[in-house]
Scaffold this motif. Sequence first.
Motif, PDB file in Angstrom:
ATOM      1  N   MET A   1       0.842  -1.200   0.000  1.00  0.00           N
ATOM      2  CA  MET A   1       0.000   0.000   0.000  1.00  0.00           C
ATOM      3  C   MET A   1       0.885   1.261   0.000  1.00  0.00           C
ATOM      4  SD  MET A   1      -2.371   1.516   2.917  1.00  0.00           S
ATOM      5  CE  MET A   1      -2.634  -0.047   3.681  1.00  0.00           C
ATOM      6  N   LEU A   2       0.469   2.215  -0.812  1.00  0.00           N
ATOM      7  CA  LEU A   2       1.270   3.435  -0.914  1.00  0.00           C
ATOM      8  C   LEU A   2       0.418   4.640  -0.535  1.00  0.00           C
ATOM      9  CD1 LEU A   2       2.911   2.816  -4.402  1.00  0.00           C
ATOM     10  CD2 LEU A   2       3.913   2.387  -2.176  1.00  0.00           C
ATOM     11  N   ASP A   3       1.088   5.731  -0.146  1.00  0.00           N
ATOM     12  CA  ASP A   3       0.391   7.013  -0.044  1.00  0.00           C
ATOM     13  C   ASP A   3       1.110   7.988  -0.970  1.00  0.00           C
ATOM     14  OD1 ASP A   3       2.699   7.628   1.254  1.00  0.00           O
ATOM     15  OD2 ASP A   3       1.796   8.013   3.195  1.00  0.00           O
ATOM     16  N   ALA A   4       0.688   9.253  -0.956  1.00  0.00           N
ATOM     17  CA  ALA A   4       1.285  10.204  -1.892  1.00  0.00           C
ATOM     18  C   ALA A   4       2.806  10.262  -1.707  1.00  0.00           C
ATOM     19  CB  ALA A   4       0.663  11.582  -1.680  1.00  0.00           C
ATOM     20  N   PHE A   5       3.272  10.131  -0.441  1.00  0.00           N
ATOM     21  CA  PHE A   5       4.706  10.219  -0.169  1.00  0.00           C
ATOM     22  C   PHE A   5       5.443   8.974  -0.653  1.00  0.00           C
ATOM     23  CE2 PHE A   5       2.689  12.796   3.185  1.00  0.00           C
ATOM     24  CZ  PHE A   5       3.328  14.007   2.948  1.00  0.00           C
ATOM     25  N   SER A   6       4.920   7.800  -0.289  1.00  0.00           N
ATOM     26  CA  SER A   6       5.655   6.596  -0.672  1.00  0.00           C
ATOM     27  C   SER A   6       5.560   6.342  -2.183  1.00  0.00           C
ATOM     28  CB  SER A   6       5.204   5.381   0.140  1.00  0.00           C
ATOM     29  OG  SER A   6       3.826   5.352   0.297  1.00  0.00           O
ATOM     30  N   ARG A   7       4.502   6.859  -2.829  1.00  0.00           N
ATOM     31  CA  ARG A   7       4.431   6.785  -4.292  1.00  0.00           C
ATOM     32  C   ARG A   7       5.634   7.513  -4.906  1.00  0.00           C
ATOM     33  NH1 ARG A   7       1.806   3.866  -7.898  1.00  0.00           N
ATOM     34  NH2 ARG A   7      -0.167   4.124  -6.811  1.00  0.00           N
TER      35      ARG A   7
ATOM     36  N   ARG B   1     -15.618   2.533   2.303  1.00  0.00           N
ATOM     37  CA  ARG B   1     -14.505   2.520   3.263  1.00  0.00           C
ATOM     38  C   ARG B   1     -13.163   2.593   2.525  1.00  0.00           C
ATOM     39  NH1 ARG B   1     -11.987  -1.756   5.850  1.00  0.00           N
ATOM     40  NH2 ARG B   1     -13.535  -3.283   5.201  1.00  0.00           N
ATOM     41  N   TYR B   2     -13.020   1.794   1.464  1.00  0.00           N
ATOM     42  CA  TYR B   2     -11.753   1.836   0.735  1.00  0.00           C
ATOM     43  C   TYR B   2     -11.566   3.175   0.010  1.00  0.00           C
ATOM     44  CZ  TYR B   2     -10.605  -2.849   2.063  1.00  0.00           C
ATOM     45  OH  TYR B   2     -10.279  -3.949   2.812  1.00  0.00           O
ATOM     46  N   VAL B   3     -12.658   3.773  -0.436  1.00  0.00           N
ATOM     47  CA  VAL B   3     -12.534   5.107  -1.036  1.00  0.00           C
ATOM     48  C   VAL B   3     -12.049   6.089   0.030  1.00  0.00           C
ATOM     49  CG1 VAL B   3     -13.828   7.048  -1.998  1.00  0.00           C
ATOM     50  CG2 VAL B   3     -14.200   4.752  -2.890  1.00  0.00           C
ATOM     51  N   SER B   4     -12.545   5.948   1.268  1.00  0.00           N
ATOM     52  CA  SER B   4     -12.100   6.874   2.321  1.00  0.00           C
ATOM     53  C   SER B   4     -10.618   6.666   2.626  1.00  0.00           C
ATOM     54  CB  SER B   4     -12.963   6.737   3.584  1.00  0.00           C
ATOM     55  OG  SER B   4     -12.608   5.595   4.327  1.00  0.00           O
ATOM     56  N   TYR B   5     -10.148   5.422   2.574  1.00  0.00           N
ATOM     57  CA  TYR B   5      -8.710   5.174   2.783  1.00  0.00           C
ATOM     58  C   TYR B   5      -7.888   5.833   1.669  1.00  0.00           C
ATOM     59  CZ  TYR B   5     -10.023   1.304   5.978  1.00  0.00           C
ATOM     60  OH  TYR B   5     -10.524   0.531   6.974  1.00  0.00           O
ATOM     61  N   ALA B   6      -8.326   5.616   0.431  1.00  0.00           N
ATOM     62  CA  ALA B   6      -7.572   6.155  -0.711  1.00  0.00           C
ATOM     63  C   ALA B   6      -7.512   7.676  -0.627  1.00  0.00           C
ATOM     64  CB  ALA B   6      -8.211   5.723  -2.025  1.00  0.00           C
ATOM     65  N   LEU B   7      -8.627   8.259  -0.195  1.00  0.00           N
ATOM     66  CA  LEU B   7      -8.693   9.716  -0.100  1.00  0.00           C
ATOM     67  C   LEU B   7      -7.733  10.228   0.969  1.00  0.00           C
ATOM     68  CD1 LEU B   7     -10.253  12.099  -1.294  1.00  0.00           C
ATOM     69  CD2 LEU B   7     -11.809  11.926   0.641  1.00  0.00           C
ATOM     70  N   LEU B   8      -7.706   9.537   2.096  1.00  0.00           N
ATOM     71  CA  LEU B   8      -6.800   9.943   3.172  1.00  0.00           C
ATOM     72  C   LEU B   8      -5.344   9.778   2.739  1.00  0.00           C
ATOM     73  CD1 LEU B   8      -6.878  10.980   6.088  1.00  0.00           C
ATOM     74  CD2 LEU B   8      -6.857   8.621   6.869  1.00  0.00           C
ATOM     75  N   ALA B   9      -5.054   8.700   2.018  1.00  0.00           N
ATOM     76  CA  ALA B   9      -3.685   8.440   1.577  1.00  0.00           C
ATOM     77  C   ALA B   9      -3.287   9.327   0.401  1.00  0.00           C
ATOM     78  CB  ALA B   9      -3.528   6.972   1.194  1.00  0.00           C
ATOM     79  N   GLY B  10      -4.267   9.800  -0.363  1.00  0.00           N
ATOM     80  CA  GLY B  10      -3.944  10.581  -1.553  1.00  0.00           C
ATOM     81  C   GLY B  10      -3.398   9.706  -2.668  1.00  0.00           C
ATOM     82  N   ASP B  11      -3.729   8.422  -2.625  1.00  0.00           N
ATOM     83  CA  ASP B  11      -3.222   7.492  -3.625  1.00  0.00           C
ATOM     84  C   ASP B  11      -4.192   6.322  -3.737  1.00  0.00           C
ATOM     85  OD1 ASP B  11      -0.420   6.720  -5.061  1.00  0.00           O
ATOM     86  OD2 ASP B  11      -1.449   4.931  -4.331  1.00  0.00           O
ATOM     87  N   PRO B  12      -4.493   5.869  -4.967  1.00  0.00           N
ATOM     88  CA  PRO B  12      -5.509   4.809  -5.103  1.00  0.00           C
ATOM     89  C   PRO B  12      -5.001   3.396  -4.847  1.00  0.00           C
ATOM     90  CG  PRO B  12      -4.779   5.527  -7.249  1.00  0.00           C
ATOM     91  CD  PRO B  12      -4.043   6.380  -6.255  1.00  0.00           C
TER      92      PRO B  12
END
Lengths: 155, 182
Positions: free
Chosen positions: B1-7, B91-102
């Motif tokens: 799993m990635l977020d905007a930073f780890s992407r 729920r997964y959309v809320s995770y993606a939104l918080l992470a800033g990455d799909p």
Amino acid sequence: MKSAVTTVISSADASGRFPTISDIESVKGSFDRANARLEAAEKLAVHIDRFTSEALEYVYGKQSLEQANKDKCARDIHHYLRLINYCLVTGGTGPLDEWGIAGMREVIRAQQLPTIAYIESFSYIRDNLDIPSDMGQQAASEFKSLLDYLINSLA
Amino acid sequence: MLDAFSRAVVSADSKGAPIGTADLTALRKYVADANKRIDATLAITQNVSCIAADAISGMVCENTGLTQPGGHCYPTRRMAACLRDGEIILRYVSYALLAGDPSVLDDRCINGLKETYLALGVPLANAIRAIEIMKIATVAIMTETNTGRKMFEGINSGSGAQCQDIASEAASYFDRVINALS
């Protein structure tokens, strides 16, 4: 990849819940500290070659190490500093853990590398960081805590 | 799993280069928009049952055969499964939104979803419609363009218009699920 945000999401997902207020507050906390981290990452990217060569000159200047290993040592220090740059960006130790530390003991033991050269290099970088010309106070403390983390894992 | 930073980290690592000023510009924007992102996430988490249950109800209202004997939401056991799935996708959309990455949405929700639904005989057209309604409701709540009362208390309360960009991002995550099912 472990970062401040993904850690929170993983644990929320493990229990099948939406992000709670406390999850969101912990993410917000990491955003609040993000500017110092990003500054440290930016300055490290600028100075990475200089940090590497200064530390290398210091450690190999002491003549106690085999000079033939110098190039490889430079490559590795640069590599670890790059991973620290990534850790500063993610706000977690994920990149160092996954790409730098996992398997490190085995490699070092198999190749009989002297870890002292690395430890001394990173200690040198940590102790000779020039504040504020290299980076600001808060950025430096973020950078130093990751250097300490790496040094501890090498020791 | 990635977020905007780890992407950004993964892409820099493939080049073997540290992350420098140029790459940091986008990340600084992500940090600067953090409060909006948190508000947008709160807009979802404070209205989960409203968004998910209403979307499923809306889907049934538009196609009343679903809850009749022989319909895909009959008996209640299957209707309950439908409500559950609506919440899971949200729920997964809320995770993606918080992470800033799909990536979390892709890896843990979308991957294999269509195959599962085909195997279980879930009608994809209806599922897509429910997700579309969730998308519309979520965007309306986030941007505070819904009719009636204000639906969430955020950090920047009263700033729904500021969540416009983040709301489009949220809509893109719903679209991702829709495209995967289409």
